[in-house]
Scaffold this motif. Structure first.
Motif, short mmCIF file in Angstrom:
data_model
loop_
_atom_site.label_atom_id
_atom_site.label_comp_id
_atom_site.label_asym_id
_atom_site.label_seq_id
_atom_site.Cartn_x
_atom_site.Cartn_y
_atom_site.Cartn_z
N PRO A 1 -21.49 -13.23 -3.68
CA PRO A 1 -22.65 -12.46 -3.22
C PRO A 1 -22.65 -11.08 -3.86
N PRO A 2 -23.79 -10.40 -3.90
CA PRO A 2 -23.83 -9.06 -4.53
C PRO A 2 -22.84 -8.08 -3.91
N GLU A 3 -22.63 -8.16 -2.59
CA GLU A 3 -21.73 -7.20 -1.96
C GLU A 3 -20.29 -7.37 -2.42
N ALA B 1 -15.65 -4.79 -4.38
CA ALA B 1 -14.45 -5.36 -5.01
C ALA B 1 -13.50 -4.25 -5.47
N GLN B 2 -12.23 -4.45 -5.20
CA GLN B 2 -11.23 -3.51 -5.66
C GLN B 2 -11.05 -3.62 -7.17
#
Length: 473
Positions: free
Chosen positions: A262-264, A269-270
């Motif tokens: 998903p976009p989030e 993301a680290q």
């Protein structure tokens, strides 16, 4: 408990698993011992002489060990998912020692030596070769044992979980772990056709404890409604690792599942920091690697020029320039040796290169196989339009087509394209939209995890790709 601790330290930032880093350490010690044993054997007829060279032996031992380890890394002998079995290991080991011999020969004859390392080197190379085959065989057979594999439980048996079955089919894809079961959640349509799909008759945490599970992978189709949060928290309290499907694939397959992301996930993301690609250290690495490649390959480039001229005539063009899409979607002209006929695209229409493409010349077949046609891109790297390591630059006509059918395709343009890259190492040459999607999974892994360490790994492993002709068309 040891396996649970290893599960948390499964990666040293990127490609080398902790277990295989121990093989590298063991080999380095064996190579060091090989030099000293070789020196003892060489001076055996006159042991007094060894004391005269005792101060120089450690230096040359370090050079030998360093050169051999670089050659082993470049042949992919420390990558956990290496394929080819025993024959593949033997072939790569032979290739590594050939590379090491070339490198050591160049060093030895570049410096006037009073130390008789030439003779010792022959003994050391033979001993190191045999010891590396023995240690590698013992190690790989040991890590296959059940007690050295993490026990993984997949929470879900639907469409998302089926990615594990369909995209991790080979035995090498399951190195270091074993899928114990897929847990079907009530109301979920099970699409996995395997015998280890189960329906829990007890709390998840109790099943995890009884079956000594080391990691739970959450792969639910409807995570919002079906996620057993309290039970997963209890699993964490038991010391069990809990990861989602995306992180599991990134950890075990070195790629990003674009269709499940998903976009989030990209937002939070680290380590996802494309600005690292424009740093001073990255640019210094690119220039240094390009100049080193130029110094090593200029004789082959000169031979390629002569071969093209001999085949197509001395008035025929040697270089081929083509528009490609680079950083932030900006177009630039990439330079390559011409490997196709002069009128390969006379109608002006972009066409995918295919296997046994009739447009490829006889010289082109050779230079494509050896990747020599890519070498003029060194000038693109020195000019700043490309990096040495990065996603493969695509043509604008293909980019518009691929971006409309593949999610997140344009995210690969937040770093400079490269002569070589993570996708080029892990997936063969692409000639379709489906191939482009698979390569994007590896490109996004590189974008997310980019570092000088990963660039060095890609640089070394590119030697293996060239040596074995992987993915060339």
């Amino acid at each position: 408990m040891l396996l649970r601790n290893l599960a948390g330290l499964q990666r040293l930032n990127l490609n080398l698993q902790v277990t295989y880093s121990w093989l590298a350490v063991a080999d380095a010690l064996l190579f060091c011992a090989s030099c000293y044993l070789a020196a003892w054997l060489y001076f055996l007829p006159d042991p007094v002489l060894i004391s005269q060279y005792s101060t120089e032996l450690p230096l040359w031992t370090g050079v030998f060990v360093g050169m051999t380890m670089l050659a082993m890394l470049s042949m992919g002998l420390y990558q956990p998912r290496m394929r080819g079995g025993v024959h593949g290991v033997l072939l790569r080991t032979v290739g590594a020692f050939i590379l090491m011999t070339i490198g050591m020969t160049a060093i030895i004859f570049s410096f006037p030596l009073h130390f008789p390392f030439k003779g010792i080197f022959v003994y050391a190379a033979a001993i190191a070769f045999i010891s590396s085959l023995i240690s590698g065989n013992i190690f790989r057979n040991t890590v296959k044992l059940e007690k050295f594999n993490r026990r993984v439980l997949v929470l879900g048996a639907g469409r998302k979980a089926s990615n594990i079955v369909s995209k991790m089919r080979r035995e090498s894809d399951h190195h270091g772990f074993r899928i114990c079961a897929f847990v079907r959640i009530p109301g979920e349509d099970a699409t996995i056709d395997t015998s280890n799909v189960i329906a829990l008759q007890q709390p998840l945490s109790e099943y995890v404890r009884q079956h000594e599970i080391h990691q739970v992978v959450v792969a639910l189709d409807n995570q919002r409604d079906n996620l057993p949060g309290e039970e997963l928290l209890r699993c964490r309290m038991l010391g069990v690792s809990v990861v989602n499907l995306l992180d599991f694939f990134e950890q075990e397959a070195d790629k990003v599942l674009v269709e499940e992301a998903p976009p989030e996930w990209f937002i939070f993301a680290q380590r996802f920091n494309p600005q690292l690609a424009g740093g001073f250290c990255k640019r210094l690495f690119d220039i240094s690697a390009a100049l080193l490649l130029l110094v090593v390959t200029w004789p082959f480039m000169l031979l390629t020029v002569l071969a093209i001229k001999l085949e197509d005539g001395f008035n025929a063009p040697v270089f081929f320039r083509q528009k490609r899409v680079g950083l932030y979607g900006r177009e630039f002209s990439v330079m390559k040796f011409r490997s196709m006929s002069i009128n390969a695209e006379a109608d002006g229409k972009a066409v995918w290169a295919t296997k046994n493409d009739a447009r490829i010349t006889r010289v082109g077949q050779v230079i494509r196989k050896l990747r020599i046609d890519e070498l003029p891109q060194i000038l693109n790297v020195l000019g700043g339009s490309m990096a040495f390591v990065g996603p493969r630059p695509e043509r604008p006509e293909f980019v518009s087509e691929l971006a409309s059918s593949i999610p997140y395709f344009e995210k690969r343009h937040c770093v400079k394209p490269g002569i070589t890259g993570w996708a080029q190492l892990n997936y063969p040459y692409g000639s379709s939209v489906a191939d482009a999607k698979h390569k994007l999974e590896f490109d996004l892994y590189y974008v997310k995890n980019q570092s000088l360490y990963l660039d060095c790994i890609v640089l070394l492993r590119t030697v293996e790709v060239v040596a074995f002709g992987k993915g060339a068309k």
